[in-house]
Design an enzyme around this catalytic site. Structure first.
Site, PDB file in Angstrom:
ATOM      1  N   HIS A 168      -3.832  -5.388   1.343  1.00  0.00           N
ATOM      2  CA  HIS A 168      -3.491  -5.722   2.874  1.00  0.00           C
ATOM      3  C   HIS A 168      -3.865  -6.720   2.569  1.00  0.00           C
ATOM      4  CE1 HIS A 168      -2.426  -1.414   4.120  1.00  0.00           C
ATOM      5  NE2 HIS A 168      -3.552  -1.158   3.677  1.00  0.00           N
ATOM      6  N   CYS A 192       1.024  -1.541  -0.440  1.00  0.00           N
ATOM      7  CA  CYS A 192      -0.111   0.008   0.348  1.00  0.00           C
ATOM      8  C   CYS A 192       0.886   1.495   0.003  1.00  0.00           C
ATOM      9  CB  CYS A 192      -1.036   0.105   1.315  1.00  0.00           C
ATOM     10  SG  CYS A 192      -2.053   1.099   0.941  1.00  0.00           S
TER      11      CYS A 192
END
Length: 496
Positions: free
Chosen positions: A421, A337
């Site tokens: 994630h 991310c």
């Protein structure tokens, strides 16, 4: 009003509120009680996406799993995500609504109070019991006027309160007494009992202090929870990184895979790395200095709530140069991310930092543009021939311009980047990825073939439930849930 409720408050942050709330949820669920967790307002950079696309605190998501119910936005109606020391993103019922400082936040309090109380009422109508978690300490008297998560919530919904104290910090008796004494009388009337957490030693040594505390306050201690190493279940903030992590001090060897995680100031969703700590032979350590990266087989750039600022931090500390150097030597680097965004050639950010064009580390052929709309999703895919289920929480949109496909991102040599994630929680993918990392690093490491992250997680939920069942006076807890705070609790001299 619906089902019964209890509020778990704490003398400090990281006193154990989340763990006790989780344990109570697990204990009640095992008794066949339909129970839900609730945290009115949470400040955390560890968050999760629910099945219907709402963002909530990761701790509340885990508590719902422990309770055996589907996580929902109403379990954490207000989530604050700090982007700097002064400003936070406000997420309401799973969606971002504003970026504010502490003063600007006051303008939202009236509306947020209604959202909080409506959410709690909805949960109580649908469940037998709701276990509420406070935030920080209820004795933060400078914040009491606008409080919607501690005594403000307890007063508005007439909920009994149990205060948790962390004895490992020291001064637990003074903290418990002082917490009650600082409250105004109407708040004190709802504080019904105490719980002591993280005790190492013989409980008999505490008994004189527990008896004196009861004499001084008129309130019992419902139990003493022993210290249990390794219970790091989705913590809310970076304070948890200061405690020993599972495997962090394991000895090195040829069959040990060494992972260094950049611990920048606005690190987010570091729970992504918990799945690595469950692997035998994997050592995960958090790094704040270039020297911490020297002997790592894998360096991870995790999520960040402030990508541009945290990238600047890496450069200021000399870590960015060390990461680039190791990547060019063919030594493994993974970006997740915000960390993935840092690996790009360039970052265009007029949204999060307002910095405009910023040069990335240039390790991946990607370009990042920050969008005002936040992406919240639960994607699925395949990598290394293994299915992957994950979640996305980001404003930065990564455009992949080359390299080999890797989940939604790409790979070049020994550098991987993904916006997803939770990918490492997928057992088959994690094993295949770690085997590839070990090959690139020249390490004699083979992942264990039968480790299940989900099973270890469920076992930890049961461990926390066992702590509650074995060490708390659960009959007294149940009476509080059913009957509320007993009448006539003494008022301590408080100055109010």
């Amino acid at each position: 009003m619906g089902g019964g409720a209890l509020l778990v408050a704490g003398t400090t942050s990281d006193a154990g509120k989340s763990l006790v709330t989780m344990g109570l949820c697990r204990w009640l669920a095992r008794r066949g009680v339909k129970v839900a967790p609730f945290k009115a307002q949470n400040m955390s950079l560890n968050s999760m996406v629910t099945a219907d696309g709402a963002e909530i605190g990761r701790a509340q998501y885990a508590q719902a799993q422990a309770a055996g119910v589907e996580p929902r936005a109403v379990m954490n109606p207000v989530l604050l995500k700090p982007g700097s020391d002064r400003r936070s993103q406000v997420v309401v019922l799973g969606r971002p609504v504003a970026e504010v400082d502490a003063v600007e936040y006051r303008a939202h309090r009236g509306r947020l109070r209604e959202v909080v109380l409506d959410s709690l009422a909805e949960l109580r109508a649908a469940h037998d019991v709701v276990i509420c978690e406070g935030a920080g300490s209820p004795a933060e008297i400078n914040l009491r006027a606008g409080d919607i998560v501690n005594m403000g919530l307890a007063r508005a919904a007439d909920i009994p309160v149990v205060v948790v104290g962390d004895i490992d910090r020291g001064g637990v008796f003074a903290s418990l007494y002082g917490t009650v004494a600082l409250l105004e009388p109407a708040d004190q009337a709802l504080v019904a009992a105490f719980v002591i957490n993280k005790f190492r030693g013989a409980v008999e040594l505490l008994e004189p202090g527990l008896a004196r505390l009861a004499e001084l306050t008129g309130r019992p201690t419902l139990g003493v929870l022993p210290w249990r190493p390794g219970l790091h279940i989705d913590p809310e903030d970076g304070l948890a990184l200061d405690a020993p992590r599972p495997g962090a001090r394991a000895p090195y060897g040829r069959q040990t895979l060494r992972v260094a995680v950049a611990r920048y100031p606005r690190i987010s969703n570091f729970t992504d790395l918990d799945a690595l700590t469950c692997e035998p032979g994997v050592v995960v350590r958090y790094a704040t200095d270039p020297g911490d990266l020297a002997d790592a087989d894998l360096v991870v750039l995790p999520g960040s709530r402030a990508t541009v600022s945290d990238l600047a931090w890496l450069r200021e500390r000399g870590m960015a140069d060390a990461i680039v150097r190791r990547a060019r030597e063919g030594r493994p680097v993974l970006g997740i991310c915000g960390g993935h965004q840092m690996l790009a050639r360039e970052i265009l950010d007029e949204v999060e930092s307002g910095a405009g064009r910023v040069e990335g580390l240039g390790l991946l052929p990607t370009r990042v543009v920050f969008a005002r709309e936040k992406t919240l999703a639960r994607p699925t895919g395949v990598a290394y021939g293994q299915p992957v289920r994950a979640y996305e929480i980001h404003h930065g949109v990564v455009e992949v311009l080359g390299g080999d496909p890797f989940l939604d991102g790409c790979r070049v040599g020994a550098v991987w980047g993904t916006t997803w994630h939770g990918a490492l929680e997928n057992d088959g993918f994690r094993r295949a990825f770690l085997a590839d990392v070990a090959r690139c690093a020249g390490r004699d490491f083979t992942p264990a073939p039968d480790v299940s992250f989900a099973a270890q997680r469920a076992a930890m939920f049961d461990t926390v439930g066992d702590l509650v069942e074995e060490h708390l006076d659960t009959d007294a807890v149940w009476r509080l849930i059913e009957q509320g705070a007993p009448p006539g609790l003494p008022t301590l001299l408080s100055g109010f």
